[in-house]
Design an enzyme around this catalytic site. Structure first.
Site, PDB file in Angstrom:
ATOM      1  N   SER A   1       0.936  -1.097   0.021  1.00  0.00           N
ATOM      2  CA  SER A   1      -0.132  -0.128   0.006  1.00  0.00           C
ATOM      3  C   SER A   1       0.883   1.168  -0.026  1.00  0.00           C
ATOM      4  O   SER A   1       1.975   1.039   0.457  1.00  0.00           O
ATOM      5  CB  SER A   1      -0.875   0.157   1.308  1.00  0.00           C
ATOM      6  OG  SER A   1      -1.391   1.375   1.438  1.00  0.00           O
TER       7      SER A   1
ATOM      8  N   TYR B   1      -2.815  -1.003  10.541  1.00  0.00           N
ATOM      9  CA  TYR B   1      -2.472  -1.237   8.826  1.00  0.00           C
ATOM     10  C   TYR B   1      -1.230  -0.736   8.424  1.00  0.00           C
ATOM     11  O   TYR B   1      -0.277  -1.329   7.724  1.00  0.00           O
ATOM     12  CB  TYR B   1      -3.734  -0.468   8.323  1.00  0.00           C
ATOM     13  CG  TYR B   1      -3.860  -0.834   6.750  1.00  0.00           C
ATOM     14  CD1 TYR B   1      -4.415  -1.854   6.376  1.00  0.00           C
ATOM     15  CD2 TYR B   1      -3.114   0.169   5.867  1.00  0.00           C
ATOM     16  CE1 TYR B   1      -4.486  -2.167   4.743  1.00  0.00           C
ATOM     17  CE2 TYR B   1      -3.238   0.037   4.564  1.00  0.00           C
ATOM     18  CZ  TYR B   1      -4.059  -1.203   3.998  1.00  0.00           C
ATOM     19  OH  TYR B   1      -4.039  -1.511   2.948  1.00  0.00           O
TER      20      TYR B   1
HETATM   21  P1  NAD Z   1     -11.208  -6.133  -0.415  1.00  0.00           P
HETATM   22  O1  NAD Z   1     -11.735  -5.958   1.038  1.00  0.00           O
HETATM   23  O2  NAD Z   1     -12.099  -6.008  -1.558  1.00  0.00           O
HETATM   24  O3  NAD Z   1     -10.221  -7.711  -0.556  1.00  0.00           O
HETATM   25  C1  NAD Z   1      -9.496  -7.819   0.643  1.00  0.00           C
HETATM   26  C2  NAD Z   1      -9.518  -9.536   0.429  1.00  0.00           C
HETATM   27  O4  NAD Z   1      -8.775 -10.200   1.442  1.00  0.00           O
HETATM   28  C3  NAD Z   1     -11.036 -10.094   0.609  1.00  0.00           C
HETATM   29  O5  NAD Z   1     -11.141 -11.070  -0.548  1.00  0.00           O
HETATM   30  C4  NAD Z   1     -11.077 -10.680   2.057  1.00  0.00           C
HETATM   31  O6  NAD Z   1     -11.882 -11.874   2.142  1.00  0.00           O
HETATM   32  C5  NAD Z   1      -9.693 -11.301   1.936  1.00  0.00           C
HETATM   33  N1  NAD Z   1      -9.169 -11.701   3.360  1.00  0.00           N
HETATM   34  C6  NAD Z   1      -9.090 -11.090   4.482  1.00  0.00           C
HETATM   35  N2  NAD Z   1      -8.748 -11.788   5.423  1.00  0.00           N
HETATM   36  C7  NAD Z   1      -8.458 -12.838   4.980  1.00  0.00           C
HETATM   37  C8  NAD Z   1      -7.797 -13.924   5.514  1.00  0.00           C
HETATM   38  N3  NAD Z   1      -7.395 -14.086   6.917  1.00  0.00           N
HETATM   39  N4  NAD Z   1      -7.259 -15.003   4.645  1.00  0.00           N
HETATM   40  C9  NAD Z   1      -7.663 -15.023   3.393  1.00  0.00           C
HETATM   41  N5  NAD Z   1      -8.141 -13.944   2.526  1.00  0.00           N
HETATM   42  C10 NAD Z   1      -8.553 -12.870   3.718  1.00  0.00           C
HETATM   43  O7  NAD Z   1      -9.833  -4.949  -0.341  1.00  0.00           O
HETATM   44  P2  NAD Z   1      -8.817  -4.792  -1.499  1.00  0.00           P
HETATM   45  O8  NAD Z   1      -8.985  -3.289  -1.645  1.00  0.00           O
HETATM   46  O9  NAD Z   1      -9.245  -5.649  -2.783  1.00  0.00           O
HETATM   47  O10 NAD Z   1      -7.581  -4.990  -0.780  1.00  0.00           O
HETATM   48  C11 NAD Z   1      -6.662  -6.125  -1.444  1.00  0.00           C
HETATM   49  C12 NAD Z   1      -5.253  -5.781  -0.658  1.00  0.00           C
HETATM   50  O11 NAD Z   1      -4.880  -4.532  -1.471  1.00  0.00           O
HETATM   51  C13 NAD Z   1      -4.986  -5.473   0.728  1.00  0.00           C
HETATM   52  O12 NAD Z   1      -4.025  -6.224   0.997  1.00  0.00           O
HETATM   53  C14 NAD Z   1      -5.117  -4.111   1.072  1.00  0.00           C
HETATM   54  O13 NAD Z   1      -4.402  -3.821   2.167  1.00  0.00           O
HETATM   55  C15 NAD Z   1      -4.489  -3.535  -0.423  1.00  0.00           C
HETATM   56  N6  NAD Z   1      -4.559  -2.159  -0.715  1.00  0.00           N
HETATM   57  C16 NAD Z   1      -5.982  -1.716  -1.136  1.00  0.00           C
HETATM   58  C17 NAD Z   1      -6.082  -0.484  -1.502  1.00  0.00           C
HETATM   59  C18 NAD Z   1      -7.328   0.070  -1.956  1.00  0.00           C
HETATM   60  O14 NAD Z   1      -7.491   1.249  -2.071  1.00  0.00           O
HETATM   61  N7  NAD Z   1      -8.435  -0.757  -2.159  1.00  0.00           N
HETATM   62  C19 NAD Z   1      -4.970   0.355  -1.305  1.00  0.00           C
HETATM   63  C20 NAD Z   1      -3.814   0.108  -0.829  1.00  0.00           C
HETATM   64  C21 NAD Z   1      -3.620  -1.326  -0.725  1.00  0.00           C
END
Ligand code: NAD
Length: 272
Positions: free
Chosen positions: A157, A170
């Site tokens: 991130s 986080y």
């Molecule tokens: P999201 O909530 O749509 O997806 C997160 C996924 O992780 C979900 O499918 C959830 O079920 C899964 N998950 C959570 N705990 C888990 C576990 N214990 N075991 C297996 N799966 C698990 O959010 P996203 O935005 O798609 O996030 C994906 C990644 O991207 C994350 O690591 C997040 O920190 C990172 N990220 C997202 C953003 C953003 O703006 N969306 C920005 C920076 C980083």
């Protein structure tokens, strides 16, 4: 969605947390490159099956299977790799994408919410990297498939470098990923393992829906993005599939920021 290509043909990719959001987009993008895909989910079986169904319908050469696994549990992760090897023969790419936020001011943060975020976002990525490296080394080089022994992609991130008040757990988990990723690069680069991170900025998914679903939230986000555009999951999918391919072979031990310029601190634009 990118046009079908064959840059990952014959390879198998595990993408954790790929029943929705960024993970889903990465899974679909890698499938369109010809890879076999493991759609990992934690709790949303139906959504994971929909992603696998989409891949099996649209990909010209790869297949998709669904595996339940809590990435913070060592036995679950070992089991996911075992099932993948038994289905597809090996693993070539591991995208440790699963992550979550449990937000509180630091002085109000329960230890359990600190711990859960570290367990999933950091320990989960360690466990996946460990099992992937064990499998890469067991299988050995296959120069006809890839120039690397295996590829690890950590979903980080912008908060691996930008501090984030109200989100200490986080930000600490993503900051920790920098050293995990770079140490793996140093330790296993000589074996031809490539290890990198992708650092998304603001991407429209469930994790930040409470912010982008209101006009006020969207305006607040846009103030942080010089490119003046909120990202979508496909913006990450296309970078991840390229980063897993031999086209990016010499990229190792680095973070690729996919953030519309958020890490250029736009707050200083007219105030320096
Ligand atoms: P999201 O909530 O749509 O997806 C997160 C996924 O992780 C979900 O499918 C959830 O079920 C899964 N998950 C959570 N705990 C888990 C576990 N214990 N075991 C297996 N799966 C698990 O959010 P996203 O935005 O798609 O996030 C994906 C990644 O991207 C994350 O690591 C997040 O920190 C990172 N990220 C997202 C953003 C953003 O703006 N969306 C920005 C920076 C980083």
């Amino acid at each position: 969605m990118q046009k079908p290509n064959k840059r990952l043909e014959g390879q198998t990719c595990i993408i954790t947390g790929s029943s929705d959001g960024i993970g889903e987009a990465v899974a679909k993008a890698m499938a369109m490159e010809g890879a076999n895909i493991v759609v990992n989910y934690h709790s949303s079986k139906e959504e994971a099956e929909e992603v696998a169904h989409w891949i099996n319908k649209n990909s010209s050469c790869g297949d998709a299977i669904v595996i339940k696994c809590d990435v913070s549990k060592e036995n679950d992760v070992k089991d996911m790799f075992k099932k993948t090897v038994s289905e597809f023969g090996t693993v070539d790419v591991c995208v440790a994408n699963a992550g979550l936020q449990l937000d509180h001011s630091l002085h109000e943060m329960p230890l359990s919410d600190w711990q859960r975020v570290i367990d999933v976002n950091l320990t989960g990525q360690f466990l996946c990297a460990k099992e992937a490296i064990i499998e890469f080394k067991r299988r050995g080089m296959r120069p006809e498939i890839s120039k690397s022994l295996g590829k690890l992609i950590h979903m980080s991130s912008v908060h691996e470098v930008i501090p984030w008040a109200g989100h200490a757990n986080y930000a600490a988990s993503k900051g920790g990923l920098v050293m995990l990723m770079q140490t793996i690069c140093q330790e296993y680069g000589p074996d031809k393992v490539r290890c990198n991170s992708i650092a998304p900025g603001a991407i429209k998914t469930d994790i930040n829906k409470d912010v982008w679903s209101t006009q006020e939230g969207r305006d607040g986000m846009l103030k942080l993005i010089p490119y003046n555009q909120i990202g979508v999951p496909d913006d990450i999918g296309s970078v991840a599939s390229w980063l897993a391919s031999d086209e990016s072979e010499y990229i190792n031990g680095t973070t690729i920021f996919v953030d519309g310029g958020m890490t250029c601190y736009p707050g200083f634009t007219a105030n320096g």
